[in-house]
Design a protein around this motif. Structure first.
Motif, PDB file in Angstrom:
ATOM      1  N   ASN A   1      19.161 -10.728 -63.973  1.00 42.67           N
ATOM      2  CA  ASN A   1      17.748 -10.799 -64.325  1.00 42.67           C
ATOM      3  C   ASN A   1      16.909 -10.402 -63.116  1.00 42.67           C
ATOM      4  OD1 ASN A   1      15.000 -11.999 -64.878  1.00 42.67           O
ATOM      5  ND2 ASN A   1      16.050 -12.703 -66.718  1.00 42.67           N
ATOM      6  N   ASN A   2      15.888  -9.558 -63.352  1.00 43.22           N
ATOM      7  CA  ASN A   2      14.868  -9.259 -62.347  1.00 43.22           C
ATOM      8  C   ASN A   2      15.465  -8.821 -61.016  1.00 43.22           C
ATOM      9  OD1 ASN A   2      12.155  -9.047 -61.544  1.00 43.22           O
ATOM     10  ND2 ASN A   2      12.159 -11.119 -60.700  1.00 43.22           N
ATOM     11  N   GLY A   3      16.461  -7.936 -61.080  1.00 47.24           N
ATOM     12  CA  GLY A   3      17.049  -7.387 -59.867  1.00 47.24           C
ATOM     13  C   GLY A   3      18.039  -8.287 -59.168  1.00 47.24           C
ATOM     14  N   LEU A   4      18.475  -9.350 -59.827  1.00 53.46           N
ATOM     15  CA  LEU A   4      19.448 -10.279 -59.258  1.00 53.46           C
ATOM     16  C   LEU A   4      20.638 -10.444 -60.192  1.00 53.46           C
ATOM     17  CD1 LEU A   4      17.154 -13.193 -58.001  1.00 53.46           C
ATOM     18  CD2 LEU A   4      18.377 -11.550 -56.562  1.00 53.46           C
ATOM     19  N   LEU A   5      21.819 -10.569 -59.620  1.00 55.41           N
ATOM     20  CA  LEU A   5      23.017 -10.955 -60.356  1.00 55.41           C
ATOM     21  C   LEU A   5      23.562 -12.229 -59.734  1.00 55.41           C
ATOM     22  CD1 LEU A   5      26.053  -8.960 -61.615  1.00 55.41           C
ATOM     23  CD2 LEU A   5      26.453 -10.800 -59.973  1.00 55.41           C
ATOM     24  N   TYR A   6      23.901 -13.198 -60.575  1.00 52.19           N
ATOM     25  CA  TYR A   6      24.593 -14.390 -60.097  1.00 52.19           C
ATOM     26  C   TYR A   6      25.944 -14.499 -60.792  1.00 52.19           C
ATOM     27  CZ  TYR A   6      21.522 -16.590 -56.760  1.00 52.19           C
ATOM     28  OH  TYR A   6      20.826 -16.873 -55.612  1.00 52.19           O
ATOM     29  N   VAL A   7      26.921 -14.951 -60.019  1.00 47.00           N
ATOM     30  CA  VAL A   7      28.280 -15.106 -60.515  1.00 47.00           C
ATOM     31  C   VAL A   7      28.697 -16.557 -60.391  1.00 47.00           C
ATOM     32  CG1 VAL A   7      29.209 -14.464 -58.227  1.00 47.00           C
ATOM     33  CG2 VAL A   7      30.695 -14.366 -60.239  1.00 47.00           C
TER      34      VAL A   7
ATOM     35  N   GLY B   1      29.961 -34.174 -69.250  1.00 42.18           N
ATOM     36  CA  GLY B   1      29.143 -33.039 -69.644  1.00 42.18           C
ATOM     37  C   GLY B   1      27.785 -33.022 -68.968  1.00 42.18           C
ATOM     38  N   THR B   2      27.564 -32.028 -68.087  1.00 41.57           N
ATOM     39  CA  THR B   2      26.265 -31.872 -67.439  1.00 41.57           C
ATOM     40  C   THR B   2      25.797 -30.423 -67.551  1.00 41.57           C
ATOM     41  OG1 THR B   2      27.200 -31.344 -65.262  1.00 41.57           O
ATOM     42  CG2 THR B   2      26.786 -33.672 -65.739  1.00 41.57           C
ATOM     43  N   VAL B   3      24.503 -30.229 -67.453  1.00 44.36           N
ATOM     44  CA  VAL B   3      23.900 -28.910 -67.313  1.00 44.36           C
ATOM     45  C   VAL B   3      23.168 -28.907 -65.981  1.00 44.36           C
ATOM     46  CG1 VAL B   3      22.361 -27.182 -68.277  1.00 44.36           C
ATOM     47  CG2 VAL B   3      23.623 -28.710 -69.806  1.00 44.36           C
ATOM     48  N   VAL B   4      23.536 -27.990 -65.099  1.00 46.58           N
ATOM     49  CA  VAL B   4      22.947 -27.907 -63.766  1.00 46.58           C
ATOM     50  C   VAL B   4      21.914 -26.784 -63.766  1.00 46.58           C
ATOM     51  CG1 VAL B   4      23.417 -27.630 -61.304  1.00 46.58           C
ATOM     52  CG2 VAL B   4      25.147 -28.667 -62.800  1.00 46.58           C
ATOM     53  N   THR B   5      20.732 -27.064 -63.269  1.00 46.98           N
ATOM     54  CA  THR B   5      19.692 -26.040 -63.183  1.00 46.98           C
ATOM     55  C   THR B   5      19.258 -25.871 -61.725  1.00 46.98           C
ATOM     56  OG1 THR B   5      17.901 -27.626 -63.578  1.00 46.98           O
ATOM     57  CG2 THR B   5      18.840 -26.504 -65.499  1.00 46.98           C
ATOM     58  N   PHE B   6      18.917 -24.629 -61.379  1.00 45.59           N
ATOM     59  CA  PHE B   6      18.374 -24.299 -60.066  1.00 45.59           C
ATOM     60  C   PHE B   6      17.080 -23.524 -60.274  1.00 45.59           C
ATOM     61  CE2 PHE B   6      22.960 -24.437 -59.577  1.00 45.59           C
ATOM     62  CZ  PHE B   6      23.173 -25.094 -58.358  1.00 45.59           C
TER      63      PHE B   6
ATOM     64  N   ARG C   1      13.247 -17.423 -63.756  1.00 47.47           N
ATOM     65  CA  ARG C   1      12.796 -18.438 -62.809  1.00 47.47           C
ATOM     66  C   ARG C   1      13.792 -19.572 -62.634  1.00 47.47           C
ATOM     67  NH1 ARG C   1       6.968 -20.111 -64.791  1.00 47.47           N
ATOM     68  NH2 ARG C   1       7.158 -21.474 -62.957  1.00 47.47           N
ATOM     69  N   SER C   2      14.777 -19.669 -63.531  1.00 48.01           N
ATOM     70  CA  SER C   2      15.768 -20.739 -63.457  1.00 48.01           C
ATOM     71  C   SER C   2      17.165 -20.177 -63.682  1.00 48.01           C
ATOM     72  CB  SER C   2      15.502 -21.814 -64.521  1.00 48.01           C
ATOM     73  OG  SER C   2      14.265 -22.444 -64.314  1.00 48.01           O
ATOM     74  N   LEU C   3      18.144 -20.814 -63.057  1.00 49.81           N
ATOM     75  CA  LEU C   3      19.556 -20.569 -63.314  1.00 49.81           C
ATOM     76  C   LEU C   3      20.140 -21.807 -63.960  1.00 49.81           C
ATOM     77  CD1 LEU C   3      20.718 -18.879 -59.992  1.00 49.81           C
ATOM     78  CD2 LEU C   3      21.139 -17.941 -62.266  1.00 49.81           C
ATOM     79  N   LEU C   4      20.988 -21.593 -64.976  1.00 45.74           N
ATOM     80  CA  LEU C   4      21.626 -22.705 -65.668  1.00 45.74           C
ATOM     81  C   LEU C   4      23.133 -22.546 -65.578  1.00 45.74           C
ATOM     82  CD1 LEU C   4      18.963 -21.747 -67.409  1.00 45.74           C
ATOM     83  CD2 LEU C   4      19.757 -23.459 -69.007  1.00 45.74           C
TER      84      LEU C   4
END
Length: 485
Positions: free
Chosen positions: A190-196, A288-293, A264-267
């Motif tokens: 998203n928006n010029g970024l890749l997260y792995v 079970g958790t959902v982590v957001t940054f 604006r967020s990573l999940l």
């Protein structure tokens, strides 16, 4: 999909009614267990569906269920206008299999393209492994942008990421770069970024030598996310100081990473992790958790929040343009038959999540993958165990409601006639949402459905893409990831 080692006493391969090695063939055999998964694997083995990875050539015999294995003629296809991609995950060399997609939804294999890296040779419990889109965002499996120029691929065996440019009749490898961690299994752009998402897992098989089920994201390093900047041509550059642990728990069960639609967020979902205050709890209901940054302007992850999931075992999820997140919940997987669900969330002002629905149960086993159609009115979720099923949900104001327990069955319920065998994993919709594609990682097949407006599915065809060895023992290259144009 994989399940806690503490459930070893419920292991579907253990006696009574479990799996054992045949002294003559060396293959695992067994009788029907009380757990549905036993019948699942046995039926696949007895049907002769599980053998080594193999390209089915047009001049070889095929069964009636595996149709249309012909290759597309050069110059008469355009992958940019209609295509389906999946990957072999083979440990002796990962490949992307490319199919051209006709206006009727039917597929013709074009070619198999080496990624330059290696797969793990074993099934990886993850979602969003393959991503089609551009540097600006994802077009498939999450339908967030219209650009479909690039294909992003994780190589779980070599711990690298490959990027392809999508051409008319081929995939052109742009580059292969280190993933910044151990065993990449899920990607987001998203928006010029890749997260792995690097799972950190070291085991390359689903069962240990005693046939106990091994958990994903529980061996080796703790799972982490790492970021890269993405050029318009697909070149990746590591973002400094972008690596972050998830909940920090070794027993994580990490499954998927995705950006919010606005970037604006990573999940990240962790189906086995627990809130920090409950990390040492032996109560499975806590898992079970959902982590957001929050994502800072420099592309690095900011504030981290570890949030309790609505139900148990959040796995794959779909992010919509309107800001809804729909997650699957596998509630213990095959150790808890007919107990899976889907739940929804919205984002709060700080980039965290707020539940917008309770768990909506679909009476299926181990529901793990989910996709949402283009106008965000329908969602489809696949369940590999039980008899294997795709369920459908209506979505109104981001809240799911079950439509069909088995969307491809004539009555919406009878799984015996639903054309979805055990092993249903990744899902993806065509860009116009008219056709749904489903990968079966147990059997190495790809199934095509017409997606009807009422949430039902009409079967079109199957493709035998790989022949696989006994599932879960490692080395056979169980396929993973699905993305569609």
């Amino acid at each position: 999909m994989r399940h806690r080692a503490k459930h070893a006493t419920r292991n579907p391969w253990s006696a009574p009614g479990g799996r054992h090695r045949d002294p003559e063939t060396g293959r695992r055999t067994g009788n029907r267990s009380a757990l549905a998964v036993t019948a699942v694997f046995l039926s696949a083995a007895l049907a002769g569906l599980i053998t080594m990875p193999h390209v089915v050539n047009a001049d070889e015999g095929t069964d009636a269920a595996a149709t249309d294995t012909r290759k597309a003629p050069k110059g008469k296809t355009d992958l940019r206008k209609g295509a389906v991609f999946l990957m072999s995950n083979a440990e002796d060399g990962n490949e992307v299999v490319a199919f051209s997609r006709g206006s009727d939804g039917k597929l013709t294999e074009v070619e198999r393209f080496p990624t330059g890296g290696t797969g793990s040779g074993s099934f990886e419990d993850s979602a969003n492994a393959l991503v089609v889109g551009s540097a600006e965002g994802e077009a498939s499996p999450n339908m967030l942008v219209d650009q479909r120029r690039l294909l992003f691929v994780p190589n779980a065996g070599s711990s690298t990421i490959s990027v392809f440019q999508i051409n008319a009749d081929s995939l052109e490898l742009v580059e292969e770069v280190p993933s910044g961690g151990q065993k990449p299994v899920s990607l987001t752009v998203n928006n010029g970024l890749l997260y792995v998402l690097n799972s950190g897992e070291t085991a390359n098989h689903l069962f240990d030598e005693d046939t106990n089920v091994l958990e994903n994201c529980t061996s080796g390093a703790r799972p982490e996310i790492t970021g890269f900047s993405v050029s318009s041509g697909g070149e990746l550059t590591p973002v400094k100081n972008s690596t972050r642990q998830l909940s920090g728990q070794a027993h994580s069960g990490c499954a998927q990473v995705s950006f919010s639609a606005d970037g604006r967020s990573l999940l990240v979902t962790e189906r086995l992790a627990k809130l920090p205050a409950h990390a040492d709890s032996e109560v499975d209901d806590d898992e079970g958790t959902v982590v957001t940054f929050q994502v800072r302007q420099d592309g690095t992850p900011g504030r981290k929040r570890v949030q309790d999931a609505t139900g148990r075992g959040p796995f794959g999820f779909a992010v919509t343009r309107s800001g809804t997140v729909l997650t699957t919940e596998q509630f213990g997987g095959f150790a808890n038959d007919n107990a899976s669900a889907v739940a929804s969330y919205t984002f709060d002002e700080d980039g965290g999540l707020e539940a917008s629905s309770e768990s909506v149960f679909n009476k299926q086993t181990d529901t793990c993958w989910i996709v949402v159609n283009g106008d965000e009115s329908l969602a489809y979720a696949s369940s590999p165990f039980g008899d294997g099923t795709i369920s459908s949900f209506s979505v109104t104001d981001g809240v799911p409601k079950l439509l069909h327990e088995s969307a491809s069955a004539e009555d919406g319920k009878d799984r015996k006639n639903d054309h979805v065998p055990t092993g249903a994993t990744d899902l993806a919709l065509s860009s116009d949402s008219r056709y749904l594609y489903q990968l079966n990682s147990f059997e190495g097949t790809l199934t095509v459905f017409k997606a009807n407006q009422d949430g039902s599915l009409a079967y079109i065809e199957d493709h035998r893409v790989f022949e696989l060895e006994v599932f879960g023992e490692g080395g056979e290259g169980d396929p993973m990831g699905l993305a569609v144009i």
